[in-house]
Design an enzyme around this catalytic site. Sequence first.
Site, PDB file in Angstrom:
ATOM      1  N   GLU A  71      -4.159   8.374  -2.808  1.00 34.87           N
ATOM      2  CA  GLU A  71      -5.161   6.751  -2.178  1.00 34.87           C
ATOM      3  C   GLU A  71      -4.989   6.052  -3.549  1.00 34.87           C
ATOM      4  OE1 GLU A  71      -4.384   6.456   1.229  1.00 34.87           O
ATOM      5  OE2 GLU A  71      -5.963   4.514   1.321  1.00 34.87           O
ATOM      6  N   HIS A 108       1.867   4.483  -2.828  1.00 38.34           N
ATOM      7  CA  HIS A 108       1.957   6.278  -2.311  1.00 38.34           C
ATOM      8  C   HIS A 108       3.512   6.337  -2.994  1.00 38.34           C
ATOM      9  CE1 HIS A 108      -1.813   6.890  -0.383  1.00 38.34           C
ATOM     10  NE2 HIS A 108      -1.661   6.021   0.520  1.00 38.34           N
ATOM     11  N   HIS A 113       0.641  -1.358   0.128  1.00 35.39           N
ATOM     12  CA  HIS A 113       0.421  -0.280  -0.616  1.00 35.39           C
ATOM     13  C   HIS A 113       0.775   1.359  -0.451  1.00 35.39           C
ATOM     14  CE1 HIS A 113      -3.484   2.075   1.277  1.00 35.39           C
ATOM     15  NE2 HIS A 113      -2.583   2.772   1.720  1.00 35.39           N
ATOM     16  N   GLU A 114       1.931   1.121   0.510  1.00 38.72           N
ATOM     17  CA  GLU A 114       2.551   2.608   1.312  1.00 38.72           C
ATOM     18  C   GLU A 114       3.944   2.030  -0.056  1.00 38.72           C
ATOM     19  OE1 GLU A 114       2.280   4.264   2.797  1.00 38.72           O
ATOM     20  OE2 GLU A 114       1.257   3.718   4.310  1.00 38.72           O
TER      21      GLU A 114
HETATM   22 ZN   LIG Z   1      -3.077   5.247   2.120  1.00 36.42          ZN
END
Ligand SMILES: [Zn+2]
Lengths: 494, 494
Positions: A291, A265, A261-262
Amino acid sequence: MCYYNKLDRHAKKLSRLGHLNAICGWDQAAMMPNGGAQARSEAMAELAVISHELATADYLEDWFKQAEAEDLTPEQRVSLDALKRQWMMQNILPADLVEQQSLAGSQCEHAWRTQRKQNDWEGFKANLKPVVELARKEASIRAQATGLSRYDALLDIYEPGMTSAVLDRIFAEVKSWLPQLIQQVEAKQATEIVLPLSTPFVIEQQQALSLEAMKLLGFDFEHGRLDISTHPFCGGVPTDVRITTRYDESDFTSALMGVIHETGHARYEQGLPQQWRDLPVGEARSMGIHESQSLFCEMQLARSSLFSHLLSPMIQKAFNSTDASLSAENLRLINTRVKPGFIRVDADEVTYPAHVILRYEIERDLIEGKIEVDDIPTIWDQKMTQYLGISTQGNFTDGCMQDIHWTDGSFGYFPSYTLGAMYAAQFMATINQQMDVELLVGQGNLTPIFEWLQTHIWNKGSTLSTDKLVEQATGETLNPEYFKQHLMKRYLNN
Amino acid sequence: MCYYNKLDRHAKKLSRLGHLNAICGWDQAAMMPNGGAQARSEAMAELAVISHELATADYLEDWFKQAEAEDLTPEQRVSLDALKRQWMMQNILPADLVEQQSLAGSQCEHAWRTQRKQNDWEGFKANLKPVVELARKEASIRAQATGLSRYDALLDIYEPGMTSAVLDRIFAEVKSWLPQLIQQVEAKQATEIVLPLSTPFVIEQQQALSLEAMKLLGFDFEHGRLDISTHPFCGGVPTDVRITTRYDESDFTSALMGVIHETGHARYEQGLPQQWRDLPVGEARSMGIHESQSLFCEMQLARSSLFSHLLSPMIQKAFNSTDASLSAENLRLINTRVKPGFIRVDADEVTYPAHVILRYEIERDLIEGKIEVDDIPTIWDQKMTQYLGISTQGNFTDGCMQDIHWTDGSFGYFPSYTLGAMYAAQFMATINQQMDVELLVGQGNLTPIFEWLQTHIWNKGSTLSTDKLVEQATGETLNPEYFKQHLMKRYLNN
Ligand SMILES: [Zn+2]
Ligand SMILES: [Zn+2]
């Protein structure tokens, strides 16, 4: 172009101070020993004062007036607009309101850390009320300045251009099919047999696995690193992105999915346009788009069936185990398990939007003055029951007191999570039309997919409005149908 | 007390910006990926500009005038004096000279990194000449402002109160016995049999050993940490001291002794008076006193015979080996091996002063205009031959081009190293009179020894002049006899 250049220089100065703040903030969370806390927060507060003085300097109003009359290229005009928006956002609120908010927010957040554990709604309520009052004042001031409604004026901080009219329409649609979908998925998954993981998972091995996954997803280690912190985040600066995770010996999937997830980003930050570095126009478009990049990696890619086939051998190698629980199929089952629960941050992809819509509806009405703080627990319970079939009556800890967002007055942020999920699905649908994603993922060749994101999303920074960005990338503005189709396909057709 | 308070507040603001600079500088050396370098130096340069503007603000002259007329406690007056000294040091030089020095220094240092490897004295000389010219200008300006001689005015930056008259006397004395001592030690050690270390030494094990040694020496891990960097240093801030080392798989002793050395610096920083935090009067007294603390740990303690008995079992445990080379006696032999060599940073305790005295004599005459840059190699060779019996003729790489100090104009720094060694010996002599050091070290109980340093050195910050500090601690000002006695005892009587 004298004044444009002055503003450009001024913004870069501010951004560079932001760089120091980002690195020291990362250090605070990932490196600093406890005894350094007091002096560190004093040092960072000093920097905040200097940054604030610069951002609100008197001469800027004149500079903007002068710059707007200058002969600028279209690109410079776009950058000037972004500079002006940033300046207005930082100057719109009177200093005493900002200070009151900071105090009320700190107090509410600080007490919340204890009150949440004690299920102490009465205590929390007393602190939340002034925070909401001040947020309403903020909303009124912003509404007056922007011509938006009060809630929309707060939403605009995180999602420029988004309105509650659009959200109401989109979320109404989601609500029309989501509760039923959840029930269908639950029924379907009732007969699935998911093998439990055989623990423990050594931290160093999890760390090595995390780095492998980041490599697979193209994280640029020349411009970033992975470390450990209590609350995982993506920090640092675009040329040096610092992502963090935390490891749980009993379950490697939380850290692995968190890192993925990161990494989403991080790739957005690393891919932002270099020619606009240190300028607002070169920053990420919005929280929702940010996001969308993390959820693209985590939801669209990593939790897919095909991706499990990439991850499974990596995982088996990392833990030196061929246990059946680590098979691609079992990993897919783990990564797509759906179960309504109380806690948003623990929610799966399917139930997550329900948590967001609930919060959106409450904070919208709270800011618009249609409900009061006292009403929150009852409405929370009603909506949880309606959307997810579970009641939070009397359970404030796992109900309306679970999130940090409202404690310091960050109203308007929650919709970004689900907007991100929807944008991610829409991007993937487009990519699917332009290339054979299944084949590429099957081959472990994610480069063409990320190149599409680089070209259509990352490289644009904030040069386009969100609507324009999404329209240029996918041929239409936000369309929640793609998200629906994605969930239907993944959770009912498999 | 209005203006005193203003100055106090102003200094704390500057110190807090220094905090951010220290942490980002540490990060740059220990954490940052290569790709982050450009943006980081831009961000740190921006902070330097802001700090410089604050430090040289016009209003400060008036504030000092007003503050000096205020009714202050004796302690406040001491702090005000320290504030004023800091302010004068930062305002004495015209901005254009500082800029020229920065440019000439950067250019000289940058080219030196290549030129040194290529033994290119001619190329280096061309860059060093303007650096020396500018340093002479700086020295003249400082001399005029302070009433000191030109070289002494530079020395005063690092060693407030120290003069070349004192150094000439002390170093003349050292020169009267050092060359002979070196020969005697060499003769004595010629018959010693030192067992070679059986390599390799796993980095993780060296790291664990380093942390053990830091613990033994009382490093406060609540207020600091150990990491890795190419060039080891002690950075961070007193509440959060960051020391670094680098590991060599073929020799654990360099990292271990390095960590012990930096731990000495760190304990000084960690022990500085908290009531004066963020103020000049609360900072370390001088570079020489700082070095005395690192050399106290490294030379007075760690390389002693008794300390080897503490280290040996720790080392054997760390590497899970009982190899004879890791015996206490063999470690002592390794840690006290004396051999004249070209390189200062590789020099042992006995030959080190010769390297410093040589540099001191050259830089003193260079700044006073008695010699020119062209003369350096010949003088270097003469003095190396005279003091250490080895010639550097034609060997610039390992001769006058080996150090970074002169490349950016840091003339006046070198004496601090040997002053530190002397102060350390003098402190230990006093401690020896007040407690049974042999017994304590034998027991591994170093607390009373460090308590003495805490009380007499660390806790004083810069509230006393160096002479007063040393006199109050030891009963007399700097006396090189203790250093001589220490060397004689350790290297001839053992
Ligand atoms: Zn996030
Ligand atoms: Zn040192």
